[in-house]
Design an enzyme around this catalytic site. Sequence first.
Site, PDB file in Angstrom:
ATOM      1  N   GLY A  26     -14.501  -8.670   3.833  1.00  0.00           N
ATOM      2  CA  GLY A  26     -15.361  -7.803   3.218  1.00  0.00           C
ATOM      3  C   GLY A  26     -15.806  -6.507   4.182  1.00  0.00           C
ATOM      4  NE  ARG A  27     -11.392  -3.124   4.035  1.00  0.00           N
ATOM      5  CZ  ARG A  27      -9.984  -2.477   3.444  1.00  0.00           C
ATOM      6  NH1 ARG A  27      -9.462  -1.777   3.951  1.00  0.00           N
ATOM      7  NH2 ARG A  27      -9.603  -3.073   2.397  1.00  0.00           N
ATOM      8  CG  ASP A  71     -12.855  -7.775  -0.200  1.00  0.00           C
ATOM      9  OD1 ASP A  71     -12.597  -8.959   0.393  1.00  0.00           O
ATOM     10  OD2 ASP A  71     -12.449  -6.629   0.133  1.00  0.00           O
ATOM     11  CG  ASP A 111     -12.123  -0.683  -4.037  1.00  0.00           C
ATOM     12  OD1 ASP A 111     -10.903  -1.311  -3.471  1.00  0.00           O
ATOM     13  OD2 ASP A 111     -13.131  -0.501  -3.569  1.00  0.00           O
ATOM     14  NE  ARG A 126      -4.119  -2.182   1.234  1.00  0.00           N
ATOM     15  CZ  ARG A 126      -4.305  -3.259   1.734  1.00  0.00           C
ATOM     16  NH1 ARG A 126      -3.817  -3.911   2.904  1.00  0.00           N
ATOM     17  NH2 ARG A 126      -5.383  -3.882   1.076  1.00  0.00           N
ATOM     18  CG  ASP A 175     -14.272  -5.055  -3.649  1.00  0.00           C
ATOM     19  OD1 ASP A 175     -13.526  -5.568  -4.436  1.00  0.00           O
ATOM     20  OD2 ASP A 175     -14.052  -4.180  -2.789  1.00  0.00           O
ATOM     21  NE  ARG A 204     -20.256 -24.441  23.344  1.00  0.00           N
ATOM     22  CZ  ARG A 204     -18.939 -24.871  23.547  1.00  0.00           C
ATOM     23  NH1 ARG A 204     -18.354 -25.345  22.744  1.00  0.00           N
ATOM     24  NH2 ARG A 204     -18.551 -25.102  24.775  1.00  0.00           N
TER      25      ARG A 204
HETATM   26  P1  ADP Z   1      -7.045  -2.699  -3.211  1.00  0.00           P
HETATM   27  O1  ADP Z   1      -6.378  -2.374  -4.608  1.00  0.00           O
HETATM   28  O2  ADP Z   1      -6.746  -3.858  -2.726  1.00  0.00           O
HETATM   29  O3  ADP Z   1      -8.279  -1.979  -3.176  1.00  0.00           O
HETATM   30  P2  ADP Z   1      -5.812  -0.415  -1.632  1.00  0.00           P
HETATM   31  O4  ADP Z   1      -7.199   0.457  -1.453  1.00  0.00           O
HETATM   32  O5  ADP Z   1      -4.994  -0.375  -0.530  1.00  0.00           O
HETATM   33  O6  ADP Z   1      -5.757  -1.748  -2.302  1.00  0.00           O
HETATM   34  O7  ADP Z   1      -4.965   0.469  -2.860  1.00  0.00           O
HETATM   35  C1  ADP Z   1      -4.032  -0.181  -3.354  1.00  0.00           C
HETATM   36  C2  ADP Z   1      -2.932   0.834  -3.698  1.00  0.00           C
HETATM   37  O8  ADP Z   1      -3.474   1.794  -4.700  1.00  0.00           O
HETATM   38  C3  ADP Z   1      -2.760   2.243  -2.728  1.00  0.00           C
HETATM   39  O9  ADP Z   1      -1.764   1.973  -1.731  1.00  0.00           O
HETATM   40  C4  ADP Z   1      -2.315   3.279  -3.360  1.00  0.00           C
HETATM   41  O10 ADP Z   1      -0.920   3.299  -3.852  1.00  0.00           O
HETATM   42  C5  ADP Z   1      -3.072   3.096  -4.846  1.00  0.00           C
HETATM   43  N1  ADP Z   1      -4.120   3.976  -4.721  1.00  0.00           N
HETATM   44  C6  ADP Z   1      -5.267   3.822  -4.157  1.00  0.00           C
HETATM   45  N2  ADP Z   1      -6.083   4.927  -4.342  1.00  0.00           N
HETATM   46  C7  ADP Z   1      -5.516   5.667  -5.297  1.00  0.00           C
HETATM   47  C8  ADP Z   1      -6.044   7.029  -5.906  1.00  0.00           C
HETATM   48  N3  ADP Z   1      -6.852   7.552  -5.681  1.00  0.00           N
HETATM   49  N4  ADP Z   1      -4.870   7.482  -6.819  1.00  0.00           N
HETATM   50  C9  ADP Z   1      -3.753   7.008  -7.023  1.00  0.00           C
HETATM   51  N5  ADP Z   1      -3.401   5.718  -6.417  1.00  0.00           N
HETATM   52  C10 ADP Z   1      -4.264   5.084  -5.436  1.00  0.00           C
HETATM   53  O1  F6P Z   2      -8.547  -7.579   0.152  1.00  0.00           O
HETATM   54  C1  F6P Z   2      -9.524  -6.744   0.933  1.00  0.00           C
HETATM   55  C2  F6P Z   2      -9.366  -7.379   2.047  1.00  0.00           C
HETATM   56  O2  F6P Z   2      -9.498  -8.701   2.016  1.00  0.00           O
HETATM   57  C3  F6P Z   2     -10.460  -6.832   2.958  1.00  0.00           C
HETATM   58  O3  F6P Z   2     -11.928  -7.493   3.023  1.00  0.00           O
HETATM   59  C4  F6P Z   2     -10.112  -6.663   4.403  1.00  0.00           C
HETATM   60  O4  F6P Z   2     -10.728  -5.915   5.242  1.00  0.00           O
HETATM   61  C5  F6P Z   2      -8.649  -6.262   4.287  1.00  0.00           C
HETATM   62  O5  F6P Z   2      -8.557  -6.785   2.701  1.00  0.00           O
HETATM   63  C6  F6P Z   2      -7.610  -6.097   4.990  1.00  0.00           C
HETATM   64  O6  F6P Z   2      -6.534  -6.094   4.598  1.00  0.00           O
HETATM   65  P1  F6P Z   2      -5.166  -5.792   5.297  1.00  0.00           P
HETATM   66  O7  F6P Z   2      -4.979  -6.668   6.510  1.00  0.00           O
HETATM   67  O8  F6P Z   2      -4.023  -6.293   4.297  1.00  0.00           O
HETATM   68  O9  F6P Z   2      -5.064  -4.349   5.241  1.00  0.00           O
END
Ligand code: ADP
Ligand code: F6P
Length: 321
Positions: free
Chosen positions: A172-173, A129, A105, A74, A131, A164
């Site tokens: 799944g947030r 997820d 996403d 991330r 999603d 039980r």
């Molecule tokens: P996922 O792809 O599983 O939803 P994240 O939401 O953590 O995971 O996004 C992964 C990475 O994508 C982020 O750490 C960031 O580097 C990049 N990212 C997320 N949102 C944006 C954004 N609005 N603009 C540019 N990069 C983004």
């Molecule tokens: O990949 C999505 C997800 O599995 C969510 O359902 C969960 O909340 C999150 O990742 C947790 O990921 P991390 O512990 O890597 O932040």
Amino acid sequence: MSVKKIAVLTSGGDSQGMNAAVRAVVRSGLYHGLEVFAVQRGYAGLINDDIREMDLRSVGDIIQRGGTILQSARCKEFMSPEGQQLGADNLRKRGIDGIVVIGGDGSYQGANKLSKLGIKTMGIPGTIDNDIPFTDITIGFDTAVSIVVDAINKLRDTMSSHERSSVVEVMGRHCGDIALYAGLASGAETILVPEVPYDLNEIAARMATNFSQGKRHSIIVVAEGAGKGEDIAAEIMRRNSIEARVTVLGHIQRGGAPTHNDRILASNLGDFAVRKLIEGDSGKSCGIIKGELVATDINTVVNSKKQFNMELYELAKRLSQ
Ligand code: ADP
Ligand code: F6P
């Protein structure tokens, strides 16, 4: 041919089948005469210039492995326009003109930005997820659901012995698909998802009635976005006298060997993304809808929300009495 050198990265929460997708991108690219590069640790590797050239052997022996050999990250820095420009510049200086981003996403938002900076970009939905809109299924979802179903089968045994109820918290947030599909497949009495409001009084009363009519256990699957397992169990026990135990499955859902469905999906989407880049396409999310591979404008995808399957939810409810 509109691209000659392409890169691939995995980003965000990992998912089973990401390796199979990386393998497909690399092997399909090489098959079509492209030079293929891998970026380590998602967008962090793009910014740090952690990029290496791949060959056929670089992706050997990974189709069956969970996690991602390219690792994931991330990366806050990539959220800024400066970070995105640096990432695009690092690709350009090697002559890399196309990229395949495998992620969820958030990663798609980043892919959208790269595309706007002129890098030919394809997204592949890799997240447990499920999603991402404009695809029926994402890579990793099938494996995650299988893991949850297997866990519930085991819990059912011991819950029956002790009469039980079992509250199983799953990932799944924002999306209840893991809870919904695993709940339906395992015969759970109650499925709690962020998309549908619920009434704990009604759930506790129904559980008490079922036990009085001879049920010996009760399974409640709760998506993390619909509440904490511990809280749900405490609230239900406060309303009826049935003992509850909580299991939080956590990251176990994100590991292990991908199912054959995830491997095949990943192989198809990886190859499709490369072929789309070769055709000159860009700024798309690759998906599968009713068995057809589709490429949808990534801008549309990041600005849409996945539709929750209410029919399946109602079916699970009808069959769980
Ligand atoms: P996922 O792809 O599983 O939803 P994240 O939401 O953590 O995971 O996004 C992964 C990475 O994508 C982020 O750490 C960031 O580097 C990049 N990212 C997320 N949102 C944006 C954004 N609005 N603009 C540019 N990069 C983004
Ligand atoms: O990949 C999505 C997800 O599995 C969510 O359902 C969960 O909340 C999150 O990742 C947790 O990921 P991390 O512990 O890597 O932040």
